[in-house]
Enzyme design. Structure first.
Site, short mmCIF file in Angstrom:
data_model
loop_
_atom_site.label_atom_id
_atom_site.label_comp_id
_atom_site.label_asym_id
_atom_site.label_seq_id
_atom_site.Cartn_x
_atom_site.Cartn_y
_atom_site.Cartn_z
N HIS A 75 6.14 -14.75 14.36
CA HIS A 75 5.17 -13.50 14.22
C HIS A 75 4.30 -14.35 14.48
CE1 HIS A 75 8.68 -10.96 12.88
NE2 HIS A 75 8.64 -10.62 14.17
N ASP A 107 0.45 -5.09 6.97
CA ASP A 107 1.56 -3.53 7.23
C ASP A 107 2.44 -4.23 7.64
OD1 ASP A 107 -1.58 -2.74 7.14
OD2 ASP A 107 -1.83 -2.34 9.55
N GLU A 165 -7.37 2.47 5.21
CA GLU A 165 -7.70 1.62 6.46
C GLU A 165 -7.84 2.31 7.98
OE1 GLU A 165 -4.46 -0.59 8.65
OE2 GLU A 165 -3.46 -1.81 6.81
#
Ligand code: FAD
Length: 537
Positions: A114, A182, A298
């Site tokens: 990723h 996240d 956040e």
């Protein structure tokens, strides 16, 4: 590496001859057969790994691409390990080759791939072997790679486990790690090689600050256990070390009792100073011991260049779209402060009161407060739900020219003026989520390899763009942002860094470069590991 050069520069010792023979055979089989070169490998490679190396296109293709969908580099072969000792055997084999030969081979551990700029690939096509770490999951039975300590203080987690597996395995014991990313469909080894940040970082530190011990295969092929007390130099080097010092095969991770549900709130601001002032105020009250502190903070940008609900999370109710869109029209940019407070059966009666108390006096636009009440798993796995939707529309596997930065607090207002209100609005290209949230330096350990700004409070800003076609516009925008920071003396550090030359890497590491180099010489002297980062290769 060019094969011809490899052949012409190798000495004629029998071990080198064997290596040449294997590589020649492997290259000659790429694309021509789906049969692994096992018969040849059985003679030439250590028998324990020969049958686990593949050169067929089905193996090469996934190892030569990543989530970024920008870089492509083919490895010579892909190892599908069934044990940690397979990884050690391959690494030792490559190390011995490199000691005896002028032409080098490399080993690239790949978690979920990723990364966005080829960090988990080989550095140059045809120069090394990718280790598909996820292959180990099958052999430890998926979630079986997470072992929870009897007293509930920690979990021993295999490096190839995804955080979602860690979540489910620990929840079965009523426990949970405290620091997350996240997105949970990425591996423990992959995030610990960077830092692992999210809305919990202000309170608990990044994931690398929540590790007690590691097992690591070094660049010499040795399996070493390390911690703050035992082989500490290796321990600190590996955490945030971009895969340069060892392949993480086990991490001992901090656990705490798991909550059941989460109160999740977003507050909209039209003024950046008020937004950051409130963010900083909220993270100042940040002790991990304080039960009434926030559990997550956040923030993000909302502009008319992106959609209100994006892949990062779908939050705003459709009934409020009109109201929010008209506020964006008035101000061009809105800032969304996002917080969460966990609760369980013991705190269900008090959580709302505590949350209201924490948010009292904040300067968001009156009436623009939105809330949700979700399960703990739903909250932590929020990005995956959106991923599934995008996948079904064929929109997940597009280009991802991301830029992630750490910015000192003292310059965040300048960054807003020059970048958010300047470059972004001027270029006016469709944007993915843009995250903006602060964290505290004192939750990071400076002995670790991860690089952050020098100031006590700093922000992370993530430009998480997606592009179906041409990503050049985004690359140009990213370059303009970096050049703006450079010209204006804003000393940003890249997170998930990608640089194209050594000079920039040295600048990135700053005063830590000397240590980084010394650790490389000690733990991976042949510079074998994670060549896709392109620091040394
Ligand atoms: P890979 O991409 O496979 O590898 C990354 C690097 O680590 C490579 O250099 C590789 O060689 C090395 N590596 C892999 N496994 C090991 C190992 N076992 N030992 C040593 N080195 C290893 N990051 C955050 O911090 N916070 C976020 O909120 C966040 N959100 C994300 C959301 C999405 C949708 C995506 C795609 C990424 C996000 N990331 C986030 C970035 C992510 O943490 C990194 O890209 C991470 O490296 C991905 O893990 P991976 O398993 O895919 O690693």
């Amino acid at each position: 590496m060019s094969l011809m050069r490899y052949l012409s520069t190798s000495s004629s010792t029998s071990s080198n001859f064997m290596v040449i023979f294997i590589i020649t055979h492997m290259i000659s089989t790429i694309g021509t057969t789906t049969k692994p070169p096992s018969t040849m490998n059985n003679i030439l490679l250590p028998p324990t790994i020969s049958t686990k190396l593949r050169t067929d296109p089905e193996a090469i293709k996934p190892a030569s691409q990543d989530y970024g969908n920008i870089v492509n580099r083919n490895p010579i072969a892909v190892l599908y390990p069934t044990s940690v000792s397979d990884i050690a055997t391959l690494t030792k084999f490559v190390y011995n080759n490199n000691v005896n030969s002028q032409t080098k081979l490399y080993v690239a551990a790949k978690g979920c791939g990723h990364s966005v700029r080829g960090q988990a690939m080989v550095g140059v096509s045809g120069s090394g072997v990718v280790v598909e770490m996820m292959s180990l999951r099958r052999w430890c039975g998926g979630g079986g790679g997470v072992v929870v300590d009897g007293r509930g203080f920690f979990a021993d987690v295999s490096g190839e486990q995804m955080w979602i597996d860690v979540l489910h395995a620990t929840l079965a014991h009523g426990l949970s790690p405290v620091s997350w990313t996240d997105y949970l469909h990425i591996t423990v080894g992959g995030t610990l090689s960077n830092a692992g940040i999210s809305g919990q970082t202000f309170r608990f530190g990044p994931q690398i600050s929540n590790v007690y011990e590691l097992d690591v295969v070094t660049g010499k092929g040795n399996l070493v256990t390390c911690s703050k007390r035992n082989n500490s130099e290796l321990f600190y080097a590996v955490l945030g070390g971009l895969g340069q010092f060892g392949i993480i095969t086990r991490a001992r991770i901090t656990l705490e009792p798991a909550p059941k549900r989460v109160k999740w709130v977003r507050l909209l601001y039209n003024d950046f100073s008020s937004f950051t002032r409130d963010q900083e105020l909220l993270i100042a009250f940040n002790g991990r011991e304080e039960s009434n502190a926030l559990d997550y903070l956040e923030g993000s940008l909302i502009t008319n260049q992106g959609s209100l609900n994006n892949w990062r999370s779908s939050f705003f109710p459709k009934s409020h779209f009109k109201q929010i869109t008209s506020l964006i029209k008035q101000h061009d940019i809105l800032y969304s402060l996002e917080v969460a407070k966990n609760y369980d059966d013991h705190t269900i009666a008090t959580v709302d009161k505590e949350l209201n108390e924490l948010l009292k006096g904040l300067s968001y636009v009156p009436g623009f407060k939105f809330g949700k009440d979700v399960s703990y798993v739903e909250f932590l796995d929020r990005v995956h739900n959106q991923e599934l939707k995008l996948q079904s529309q064929g929109l997940w596997e597009v280009h991802h020219p991301w830029l992630n930065l750490f910015i000192p607090k003292s310059r965040i207002i300048d960054f807003d003026l020059g970048v958010f209100k300047g470059i972004l609005l001027k270029r006016n290209i469709t944007t993915g989520p843009v995250l903006v949230y602060p964290m505290n330096r004192n939750k990071w350990d400076d002995r670790m390899s991860a690089i952050i700004p020098d100031e006590e409070t700093f922000y992370t800003v993530g430009f998480l763009h997606s592009s179906g076609f041409n990503y050049q516009d985004y690359d140009d925008q990213n370059k303009e942002i970096l050049s703006f920071c450079d010209k204006n003396g804003i000393r940003v550090k890249q997170y998930l860094p990608h640089y194209t030359n050594k000079e920039n890497w040295i600048k990135h590491f700053g005063s830590k470069w000397k240590n980084f180099l010394e650790s490389k010489e000690k733990f991976d002297p042949e510079m074998i590991l994670s060549p896709g980062q392109r620091i040394f290769q």
